[in-house]
Write a protein that holds these residues in place. Structure first.
Motif, PDB file in Angstrom:
ATOM      1  N   ALA A 111       0.832  -1.207   0.000  1.00 19.80           N
ATOM      2  CA  ALA A 111       0.000   0.000   0.000  1.00 19.80           C
ATOM      3  C   ALA A 111       0.867   1.257   0.000  1.00 19.80           C
ATOM      4  CB  ALA A 111      -0.933  -0.003   1.211  1.00 19.80           C
ATOM      5  N   GLU A 112       1.903   1.272   0.833  1.00 18.10           N
ATOM      6  CA  GLU A 112       2.818   2.420   0.858  1.00 18.10           C
ATOM      7  C   GLU A 112       3.521   2.585  -0.491  1.00 18.10           C
ATOM      8  OE1 GLU A 112       5.702   2.646   3.940  1.00 18.10           O
ATOM      9  OE2 GLU A 112       4.250   2.276   5.556  1.00 18.10           O
ATOM     10  N   PHE A 113       3.931   1.476  -1.048  1.00 17.51           N
ATOM     11  CA  PHE A 113       4.645   1.487  -2.326  1.00 17.51           C
ATOM     12  C   PHE A 113       3.757   2.071  -3.432  1.00 17.51           C
ATOM     13  CE2 PHE A 113       6.050  -0.580  -6.277  1.00 17.51           C
ATOM     14  CZ  PHE A 113       7.427  -0.410  -6.223  1.00 17.51           C
ATOM     15  N   LEU A 114       2.521   1.619  -3.506  1.00 14.22           N
ATOM     16  CA  LEU A 114       1.607   2.116  -4.532  1.00 14.22           C
ATOM     17  C   LEU A 114       1.276   3.590  -4.323  1.00 14.22           C
ATOM     18  CD1 LEU A 114      -0.837  -0.925  -4.857  1.00 14.22           C
ATOM     19  CD2 LEU A 114       1.073  -0.314  -6.359  1.00 14.22           C
ATOM     20  N   HIS A 115       1.178   3.985  -3.077  1.00 11.26           N
ATOM     21  CA  HIS A 115       0.879   5.387  -2.778  1.00 11.26           C
ATOM     22  C   HIS A 115       2.022   6.307  -3.208  1.00 11.26           C
ATOM     23  CE1 HIS A 115      -1.187   8.652  -0.733  1.00 11.26           C
ATOM     24  NE2 HIS A 115      -0.051   8.992  -0.134  1.00 11.26           N
ATOM     25  N   ALA A 116       3.240   5.748  -3.264  1.00  6.97           N
ATOM     26  CA  ALA A 116       4.431   6.550  -3.582  1.00  6.97           C
ATOM     27  C   ALA A 116       4.801   6.516  -5.062  1.00  6.97           C
ATOM     28  CB  ALA A 116       5.608   6.049  -2.750  1.00  6.97           C
ATOM     29  N   GLN A 117       3.916   6.010  -5.915  1.00 10.54           N
ATOM     30  CA  GLN A 117       4.269   5.789  -7.318  1.00 10.54           C
ATOM     31  C   GLN A 117       4.758   7.028  -8.050  1.00 10.54           C
ATOM     32  OE1 GLN A 117       4.440   2.798  -9.407  1.00 10.54           O
ATOM     33  NE2 GLN A 117       4.767   2.317  -7.256  1.00 10.54           N
ATOM     34  N   HIS A 118       4.309   8.208  -7.684  1.00  9.90           N
ATOM     35  CA  HIS A 118       4.670   9.414  -8.424  1.00  9.90           C
ATOM     36  C   HIS A 118       5.487  10.397  -7.580  1.00  9.90           C
ATOM     37  CE1 HIS A 118       2.153   7.949 -11.622  1.00  9.90           C
ATOM     38  NE2 HIS A 118       1.133   7.834 -10.774  1.00  9.90           N
ATOM     39  N   THR A 119       6.087   9.888  -6.508  1.00  7.81           N
ATOM     40  CA  THR A 119       6.948  10.728  -5.684  1.00  7.81           C
ATOM     41  C   THR A 119       8.297  10.914  -6.380  1.00  7.81           C
ATOM     42  OG1 THR A 119       7.800   8.807  -4.501  1.00  7.81           O
ATOM     43  CG2 THR A 119       5.852   9.911  -3.568  1.00  7.81           C
ATOM     44  N   PRO A 120       9.048  11.942  -6.025  1.00 11.05           N
ATOM     45  CA  PRO A 120      10.383  12.132  -6.626  1.00 11.05           C
ATOM     46  C   PRO A 120      11.299  10.925  -6.441  1.00 11.05           C
ATOM     47  CG  PRO A 120       9.690  14.136  -5.508  1.00 11.05           C
ATOM     48  CD  PRO A 120       8.652  13.098  -5.177  1.00 11.05           C
ATOM     49  N   ALA A 121      11.267  10.307  -5.254  1.00 12.11           N
ATOM     50  CA  ALA A 121      12.137   9.159  -5.005  1.00 12.11           C
ATOM     51  C   ALA A 121      11.816   8.003  -5.950  1.00 12.11           C
ATOM     52  CB  ALA A 121      12.017   8.706  -3.549  1.00 12.11           C
ATOM     53  N   MET A 122      10.516   7.725  -6.139  1.00 19.11           N
ATOM     54  CA  MET A 122      10.127   6.629  -7.030  1.00 19.11           C
ATOM     55  C   MET A 122      10.446   6.971  -8.481  1.00 19.11           C
ATOM     56  SD  MET A 122       8.741   3.533  -6.892  1.00 19.11           S
ATOM     57  CE  MET A 122       7.548   3.355  -5.547  1.00 19.11           C
ATOM     58  N   ASN A 123      10.215   8.198  -8.875  1.00 14.02           N
ATOM     59  CA  ASN A 123      10.528   8.594 -10.245  1.00 14.02           C
ATOM     60  C   ASN A 123      12.022   8.480 -10.535  1.00 14.02           C
ATOM     61  OD1 ASN A 123       7.866   9.147 -10.959  1.00 14.02           O
ATOM     62  ND2 ASN A 123       7.995  11.289 -10.296  1.00 14.02           N
ATOM     63  N   GLN A 124      12.856   8.884  -9.570  1.00 13.06           N
ATOM     64  CA  GLN A 124      14.303   8.759  -9.732  1.00 13.06           C
ATOM     65  C   GLN A 124      14.716   7.300  -9.813  1.00 13.06           C
ATOM     66  OE1 GLN A 124      16.179  10.931  -6.564  1.00 13.06           O
ATOM     67  NE2 GLN A 124      15.306  12.899  -7.207  1.00 13.06           N
ATOM     68  N   LEU A 125      14.113   6.462  -8.981  1.00  7.91           N
ATOM     69  CA  LEU A 125      14.419   5.032  -9.004  1.00  7.91           C
ATOM     70  C   LEU A 125      14.049   4.425 -10.349  1.00  7.91           C
ATOM     71  CD1 LEU A 125      15.215   2.359  -7.664  1.00  7.91           C
ATOM     72  CD2 LEU A 125      12.903   2.242  -6.690  1.00  7.91           C
ATOM     73  N   ARG A 126      12.868   4.755 -10.847  1.00 11.52           N
ATOM     74  CA  ARG A 126      12.396   4.206 -12.115  1.00 11.52           C
ATOM     75  C   ARG A 126      13.290   4.660 -13.274  1.00 11.52           C
ATOM     76  NH1 ARG A 126       7.529   6.117 -11.686  1.00 11.52           N
ATOM     77  NH2 ARG A 126       6.807   4.435 -10.350  1.00 11.52           N
ATOM     78  N   GLN A 127      13.704   5.925 -13.252  1.00 13.61           N
ATOM     79  CA  GLN A 127      14.578   6.426 -14.306  1.00 13.61           C
ATOM     80  C   GLN A 127      15.954   5.772 -14.247  1.00 13.61           C
ATOM     81  OE1 GLN A 127      13.426   8.603 -16.770  1.00 13.61           O
ATOM     82  NE2 GLN A 127      15.274   7.745 -17.694  1.00 13.61           N
ATOM     83  N   PHE A 128      16.458   5.570 -13.054  1.00 13.11           N
ATOM     84  CA  PHE A 128      17.740   4.867 -12.880  1.00 13.11           C
ATOM     85  C   PHE A 128      17.667   3.466 -13.473  1.00 13.11           C
ATOM     86  CE2 PHE A 128      19.908   1.729 -10.110  1.00 13.11           C
ATOM     87  CZ  PHE A 128      21.234   2.053 -10.383  1.00 13.11           C
ATOM     88  N   LEU A 129      16.590   2.766 -13.216  1.00  9.72           N
ATOM     89  CA  LEU A 129      16.438   1.404 -13.733  1.00  9.72           C
ATOM     90  C   LEU A 129      16.282   1.402 -15.250  1.00  9.72           C
ATOM     91  CD1 LEU A 129      14.084   0.069 -10.923  1.00  9.72           C
ATOM     92  CD2 LEU A 129      16.480  -0.566 -11.298  1.00  9.72           C
ATOM     93  N   ALA A 130      15.588   2.396 -15.779  1.00  9.91           N
ATOM     94  CA  ALA A 130      15.448   2.494 -17.236  1.00  9.91           C
ATOM     95  C   ALA A 130      16.783   2.796 -17.907  1.00  9.91           C
ATOM     96  CB  ALA A 130      14.421   3.571 -17.584  1.00  9.91           C
TER      97      ALA A 130
END
Length: 261
Positions: A111-130
């Motif tokens: 639930a916490e993870f899904l709630h954080a989907q568009h936070t800066p930390a998650m966006n940075q993580l997703r971009q790093f993985l891409a």
């Protein structure tokens, strides 16, 4: 030969068995992209996931596991190892991952993870993985390279020659190399005793142990059939509260795809 496997084997008691998987850069990238497709539907959004019913995040093209604080399970945690590998290749890490060896997954639940989907930390993580798909692919191939010695050490002495023979059969074709790399990422080497239900594992070792053919041309088809049997057995042996039958059709579809190239 599109994919080669080189061995240095010594049969003296206590000797180490070394294996090296040699892939062209293009073949390695194809494997990485296909694994990304299998795990994330080839999407950037799929690089950061948390499956329903799990207590860990699944990240990157291989859905590498990252446990929150005070959470553990039977499955090996692989995401911190991936990040350390990427850092060793010179990639810049986002702030969230700078102390990966000391820091657990910052989201404590799905639930916490899904709630954080568009936070800066998650966006940075997703971009790093891409941005690090190539390095993630290298990590996957390195895991495959290290798998055979682990499996031979775990297998019964009477089974070791067959396990090695089956591994070599698959490694002699491009499709076989992909099946090996995908499955070992998908379900592990099969050497951890925590990754077993009722004493029976579901990893690459268990799939290879059930194969007995000798021709490279039929190896991938036999591998698909053996993997299907091993995964069906896993679901039968799984604790009822995990409801693993919900995933079985997708798993079977995945291993059947090996024989279709």
């Amino acid at each position: 030969m599109l994919c080669t496997l080189a061995f240095l084997t010594c049969i003296a008691p206590g000797a180490q068995i070394l294996a090296a998987v040699a892939l062209s850069h293009g073949d390695a990238l194809r494997i990485g992209r296909k694994i990304w497709q299998n795990e994330c539907n080839g999407t950037i959004a799929g690089l950061t996931s948390w499956n329903e019913g799990e207590n860990f995040a699944s990240l990157g093209i291989g859905h590498f596991i990252w446990y929150p604080k005070n959470q553990r399970g039977p499955f090996e945690e692989s995401f911190p190892k991936l990040v350390s590998f990427i850092a060793s290749r010179g990639a810049k890490l986002p702030a969230l991952l700078l102390r990966i060896d000391e820091t657990p997954c910052p989201w404590n639940s799905r639930a916490e993870f899904l709630h954080a989907q568009h936070t800066p930390a998650m966006n940075q993580l997703r971009q790093f993985l891409a941005n690090t798909v190539d390095f993630q692919t290298e990590f996957l191939i390195a895991r495959l390279q290290n798998a055979l010695p682990k499996m031979l050490a775990e297998a019964a002495p009477s089974d070791r020659a067959n396990v090695q023979q089956q591994f070599e059969r698959l490694a002699n074709t491009r499709e076989g190399c992909f099946a090996l790399a995908d499955y070992v990422n998908f379900k592990g080497e099969g050497v951890l005793h925590t990754e077993r239900y009722q004493g029976q594992g579901w990893g690459l070792l268990q799939v290879l142990e059930s194969m007995h053919g000798i021709e490279p041309a039929t190896a991938v088809n036999e591998f698909s059939r053996s993997a299907k049997t091993v995964l069906e057995r896993r679901v039968q042996n799984a604790p009822p509260q995990r409801h693993e039958s919900r995933w079985l059709s997708g798993w079977i579809q995945r291993v059947n795809s090996y024989s279709r190239g």
